[in-house]
Design an enzyme around this catalytic site. Structure first.
Site, PDB file in Angstrom:
ATOM      1  N   ASP A  45      25.525  19.838  51.576  1.00  9.52           N
ATOM      2  CA  ASP A  45      26.376  21.223  51.733  1.00  9.52           C
ATOM      3  C   ASP A  45      27.698  21.334  50.224  1.00  9.52           C
ATOM      4  OD1 ASP A  45      27.866  23.249  53.974  1.00  9.52           O
ATOM      5  OD2 ASP A  45      29.866  22.609  52.608  1.00  9.52           O
ATOM      6  N   TYR A  50      34.318  25.609  46.049  1.00 10.19           N
ATOM      7  CA  TYR A  50      34.199  23.389  45.419  1.00 10.19           C
ATOM      8  C   TYR A  50      34.349  23.739  44.046  1.00 10.19           C
ATOM      9  CZ  TYR A  50      33.124  23.481  50.282  1.00 10.19           C
ATOM     10  OH  TYR A  50      33.041  23.072  51.469  1.00 10.19           O
ATOM     11  N   LYS A  75      27.963  28.503  49.664  1.00 11.60           N
ATOM     12  CA  LYS A  75      28.318  29.625  50.231  1.00 11.60           C
ATOM     13  C   LYS A  75      29.723  30.625  49.542  1.00 11.60           C
ATOM     14  CE  LYS A  75      30.363  25.716  53.494  1.00 11.60           C
ATOM     15  NZ  LYS A  75      29.650  24.561  52.042  1.00 11.60           N
ATOM     16  N   HIS A 108      31.395  32.152  53.801  1.00 15.15           N
ATOM     17  CA  HIS A 108      32.528  30.906  53.702  1.00 15.15           C
ATOM     18  C   HIS A 108      33.496  31.199  55.322  1.00 15.15           C
ATOM     19  CE1 HIS A 108      33.905  27.293  51.422  1.00 15.15           C
ATOM     20  NE2 HIS A 108      34.360  27.639  52.455  1.00 15.15           N
TER      21      HIS A 108
END
Length: 273
Positions: A45, A50, A75, A108
């Site tokens: 994931d 990120y 996401k 998200h």
């Protein structure tokens, strides 16, 4: 160790326990994901925000594992919401991952002040029709956000990934998910370690010979949650997967239920934009 799966509302199966890479620096991501894949994880994931999708992609490419054995989630970030922007953002994520499709794509956050999540959902519907995502879902959505999506679409989110751990058990939201066939996936499943010293959890760990983290992950699994613990330490990565050889008793589950204290480690979804 055999990781069991959950069948989503469109028939796609997702491993109950996957590997999360939130806050893993890009230059450490490939090594961490490689260690996870070697330990036996098959679900990874990540998210655009990120900043480590490329590292995930490098590890996947180097693993030699067949694509169909992997389950990859990423996401859509808040600033990329909207129909056309979401499609562009998805293309960028796919390129960074080096993949032809992802297994699960999530909005998200609802980012309610932006008021674009319904437009974003139309983009995910299109990606699902085109076969570029195997399942469409959301993250951090509250019941009101979910109702609005479902009122305007025939596509029910397959997953809602939410902050969930013994300190924030989200019983009302989990009940809503169950009623509407939405799978519950837990991020921050260990509350970034904040619940590992709870007396109820440490007592169960002492009795079972497992670590407090393993007890909490087992609690998630027995609730029916999908869970994505994160670590960059190979020994802990392996430990987090070693939770399929014991069970908590009804008394254990009831004891952990008393740990709920509304503890959020992340933002409130109604306020975060």
């Amino acid at each position: 160790m055999t990781v069991t799966t959950v069948k989503l509302n469109n028939g796609v199966e997702i491993p109950r326990l996957g590997f999360g890479v939130f806050q893993v620096p890009e230059d450490e991501t490939a090594a961490a994901v490689t260690a996870a894949l070697q330990a036996g994880y098959r679900s990874v994931d990540t998210a655009a925000i990120y900043g480590n999708e490329a590292g995930v992609g490098r590890a996947l490419a180097a693993s030699g594992l067949p694509r169909e054995e992997l389950f990859i989630t990423t996401k859509l970030w808040n600033t990329d919401q909207g129909h056309d922007a979401a499609l562009r953002a998805f293309d960028a994520s796919l390129a960074r991952l080096g993949l032809d499709y992802v297994d699960l794509y999530l909005i998200h956050w609802p980012a309610p002040a932006r008021d674009l999540y319904t437009d974003s959902w139309r983009a995910l519907e299109r990606l699902a029709r085109e076969g570029r995502i195997r399942a469409a879902g959301v993250s951090n959505f509250q019941p009101a956000h979910l109702k609005r999506l479902m009122d305007g679409s025939d596509l029910v989110p397959a997953v809602n990934q939410i902050e969930l751990h013994p300190g924030l058990q989200q019983a009302e939201l989990r009940a809503f998910h169950a009623e509407h066939g939405i799978a519950t996936e837990a991020w921050s499943p260990l509350a970034q370690g904040a619940v590992l010293g709870d007396p109820e959890i440490t007592a169960i760990a002492a009795r079972t010979g497992k670590s407090p983290a393993q007890v909490v992950l087992r609690w998630h699994l027995q609730l029916g949650n999908i869970v994505i613990p994160k670590s960059v330490t190979p020994a802990r990565i392996r430990e987090n997967l070693d939770v399929f050889d014991f069970e908590l008793t009804d008394e254990d589950m009831a004891s952990i239920a008393t740990s709920d204290r509304g503890l959020r480690t992340g933002p409130n979804p109604d306020e975060f934009n």
